[in-house]
Design a protein around this motif. Sequence first.
Motif, PDB file in Angstrom:
ATOM      1  N   LEU A 112       0.818  -1.206   0.000  1.00 22.12           N
ATOM      2  CA  LEU A 112       0.000   0.000   0.000  1.00 22.12           C
ATOM      3  C   LEU A 112       0.858   1.266   0.000  1.00 22.12           C
ATOM      4  CD1 LEU A 112      -2.865   1.147   0.151  1.00 22.12           C
ATOM      5  CD2 LEU A 112      -2.699   1.043   2.646  1.00 22.12           C
ATOM      6  N   GLY A 113       1.929   1.264   0.780  1.00 21.07           N
ATOM      7  CA  GLY A 113       2.818   2.425   0.811  1.00 21.07           C
ATOM      8  C   GLY A 113       3.496   2.666  -0.518  1.00 21.07           C
ATOM      9  N   THR A 114       3.948   1.604  -1.176  1.00 21.83           N
ATOM     10  CA  THR A 114       4.604   1.752  -2.475  1.00 21.83           C
ATOM     11  C   THR A 114       3.616   2.235  -3.541  1.00 21.83           C
ATOM     12  OG1 THR A 114       6.140  -0.017  -1.890  1.00 21.83           O
ATOM     13  CG2 THR A 114       5.966   0.544  -4.211  1.00 21.83           C
ATOM     14  N   LEU A 115       2.409   1.689  -3.539  1.00 22.02           N
ATOM     15  CA  LEU A 115       1.406   2.085  -4.529  1.00 22.02           C
ATOM     16  C   LEU A 115       1.022   3.556  -4.377  1.00 22.02           C
ATOM     17  CD1 LEU A 115      -0.493   1.205  -6.805  1.00 22.02           C
ATOM     18  CD2 LEU A 115      -2.151   0.550  -5.050  1.00 22.02           C
ATOM     19  N   LEU A 116       0.768   3.991  -3.151  1.00 25.71           N
ATOM     20  CA  LEU A 116       0.397   5.390  -2.934  1.00 25.71           C
ATOM     21  C   LEU A 116       1.557   6.328  -3.264  1.00 25.71           C
ATOM     22  CD1 LEU A 116      -1.644   5.148   0.397  1.00 25.71           C
ATOM     23  CD2 LEU A 116      -2.521   5.445  -1.924  1.00 25.71           C
ATOM     24  N   ALA A 117       2.757   5.949  -2.861  1.00 29.49           N
ATOM     25  CA  ALA A 117       3.910   6.802  -3.129  1.00 29.49           C
ATOM     26  C   ALA A 117       4.176   6.919  -4.624  1.00 29.49           C
ATOM     27  CB  ALA A 117       5.141   6.250  -2.415  1.00 29.49           C
ATOM     28  N   GLY A 118       4.096   5.797  -5.344  1.00 35.23           N
ATOM     29  CA  GLY A 118       4.309   5.852  -6.792  1.00 35.23           C
ATOM     30  C   GLY A 118       3.250   6.674  -7.499  1.00 35.23           C
ATOM     31  N   SER A 119       1.993   6.518  -7.108  1.00 38.10           N
ATOM     32  CA  SER A 119       0.920   7.291  -7.735  1.00 38.10           C
ATOM     33  C   SER A 119       1.073   8.781  -7.459  1.00 38.10           C
ATOM     34  CB  SER A 119      -0.434   6.793  -7.219  1.00 38.10           C
ATOM     35  OG  SER A 119      -0.587   5.411  -7.461  1.00 38.10           O
ATOM     36  N   LEU A 120       1.387   9.120  -6.221  1.00 36.90           N
ATOM     37  CA  LEU A 120       1.527  10.534  -5.866  1.00 36.90           C
ATOM     38  C   LEU A 120       2.746  11.159  -6.547  1.00 36.90           C
ATOM     39  CD1 LEU A 120       0.222  12.733  -4.115  1.00 36.90           C
ATOM     40  CD2 LEU A 120       1.750  12.063  -2.249  1.00 36.90           C
ATOM     41  N   ALA A 121       3.840  10.418  -6.600  1.00 34.92           N
ATOM     42  CA  ALA A 121       5.038  10.940  -7.262  1.00 34.92           C
ATOM     43  C   ALA A 121       4.791  11.160  -8.747  1.00 34.92           C
ATOM     44  CB  ALA A 121       6.207   9.982  -7.049  1.00 34.92           C
ATOM     45  N   PHE A 122       4.092  10.243  -9.402  1.00 32.08           N
ATOM     46  CA  PHE A 122       3.773  10.421 -10.826  1.00 32.08           C
ATOM     47  C   PHE A 122       2.843  11.609 -11.028  1.00 32.08           C
ATOM     48  CE2 PHE A 122       0.955   9.459 -14.446  1.00 32.08           C
ATOM     49  CZ  PHE A 122       1.900   9.465 -15.458  1.00 32.08           C
ATOM     50  N   LEU A 123       1.890  11.823 -10.127  1.00 30.08           N
ATOM     51  CA  LEU A 123       0.992  12.970 -10.243  1.00 30.08           C
ATOM     52  C   LEU A 123       1.758  14.281 -10.113  1.00 30.08           C
ATOM     53  CD1 LEU A 123      -1.892  14.118 -10.440  1.00 30.08           C
ATOM     54  CD2 LEU A 123      -2.063  13.856  -7.950  1.00 30.08           C
ATOM     55  N   PHE A 124       2.641  14.370  -9.149  1.00 29.26           N
ATOM     56  CA  PHE A 124       3.434  15.587  -8.978  1.00 29.26           C
ATOM     57  C   PHE A 124       4.341  15.833 -10.187  1.00 29.26           C
ATOM     58  CE2 PHE A 124       3.407  16.046  -4.054  1.00 29.26           C
ATOM     59  CZ  PHE A 124       2.027  16.185  -4.105  1.00 29.26           C
TER      60      PHE A 124
END
Length: 528
Positions: A112-124
Amino acid sequence: MCSIGVAASVAASNKYSEMDILKKRALVYMDTTKRFIGLTCRKIWKVGRDDPRRAIHSLKVGLSLTLVSLLYLLEPLFKGVGENVIWAVMTVVVVLEFTAGATLCKGLNRGLGTLLAGSLAFLFEFIARESGKVFYAIFIGASVFFIGAMSTYLRFFPKVKKNYDYGVVIFLLTFNLITISSYRVDDVLKIARQRLYTMAIGSGVCILMSLFVFPIWSGEDLHSFSVSKIEGLAKSIEACVEEYFSEKEPDVEKDKLPEDPIYMNYKAVLDSKSTDETLALHASWEPRHSWHCNPFPWQQYVKLGAVLRQFGYTVVALHGCLQTEIQTPKSVRLLFKDPCTRLVTEVSKALMELADSIRDRRQCSPEVLSDHLHQALQDLDTALKSQPRLFLGTNSQNNTANMLALAAEATRSKPEKHLSSVKTEFSALSKWKSKRVSKQSVEAEGRFLKPTLSKLAITSLDFSEALPFAAFAALLVEAVAKLDLVIEEVEELGRVACFKEFEVGDDVILNVDDGSKMEINLPSNAAD
């Protein structure tokens, strides 16, 4: 020639002596090495013999690492996953824990931490990529500061700290790795995708190994640990009473040893708070794996552990009565041996029945608080009332009157405060000297009087040697009261966990002298 021969013989003897010394040293070294190897082998064998699941878990970790390493060793798999395969190996090393619940907790948190971090980093990255290079660098610095501060502050919330602390740490690590590296790398989506793939592969292997290959359940460990704690308390309280009324002289050295069985049994209960909470937390992540798929009441086991620790404090106090400086004479203790022994036997039988009911997952016997226990309490009360002089004394009124008379005399001996009129220097000086002498004498009498009163207060108590037994008997009665609370929690546990109903013949006579001990293997981050 003779001198040359003597010198040669001396040199030869010295050479032989040096060779003997070297041989002795070599033999000592070989003997020490053999003992060290033997001790190491016995230690390794003991660790595996105490809990064979440790060896099984070690083999599971080795097999998981071998499977993940194939991604690196096989060329087709390496080209399909990419160079970030090493993250899968790191995931297996970090995530795969001893129990299935601990592995699920870490694996799902990591995913869950990796998925959220990857999604947020790609959005930024998508938002800032359209702007210039300078604004992009400023935006990355601001986002790293904001996300880092908020994530760290979020870890201070108790519920997040308890359940999702590892996931927040992985989220923060992955977000910073992807966001900062995206400033120099064009295809940040590829980095995030490879990171997610490798993490999913590593976590998937760990979860499959934990759930389907000789699974070890945290709930079962918590269940067995609760049984062993109740049995340990039963052994401790029975051993305390047996040693208290023993006719043998107490072994002082034995009481100081950390291997004292009484101490070891109740120590496991008193130190069980963190273990209970950790096992309960991991059990809450585990799926229903029983035959009837009943819910696992992990919270009720925590409540039972708290009540058992309260009972354990009473056992600690009973154990302390064995080591007090003032002891009741054996002749007095033997007067109450039978009722105390019967009482503690009934308490121990009730505890063993509760442990047996939890082990077999059935409701406890309705006769767990039998009439024999109440009769033992009545017998102890009758025995105490049959010896009133031990606790009231024969001449307590005379001693009390003597103490009051002595205190009144001490009060009258104190100087009365009055105002002195100074008429002449000589009269003032003489009065000052006489006052000083009288004050010193009063102080000396006070210093002598205080220890006299203390000594009289102690020696006047005819029941001073009976007080330790009174405390011991009171603690036995307190243990019966705490036993009632333990029974209530066990009954509530049986109701919530849907234990089977009690049937005649379910109660089994257990050997309370069994020296087996339950050992719990917690994950590496259990202390957090």
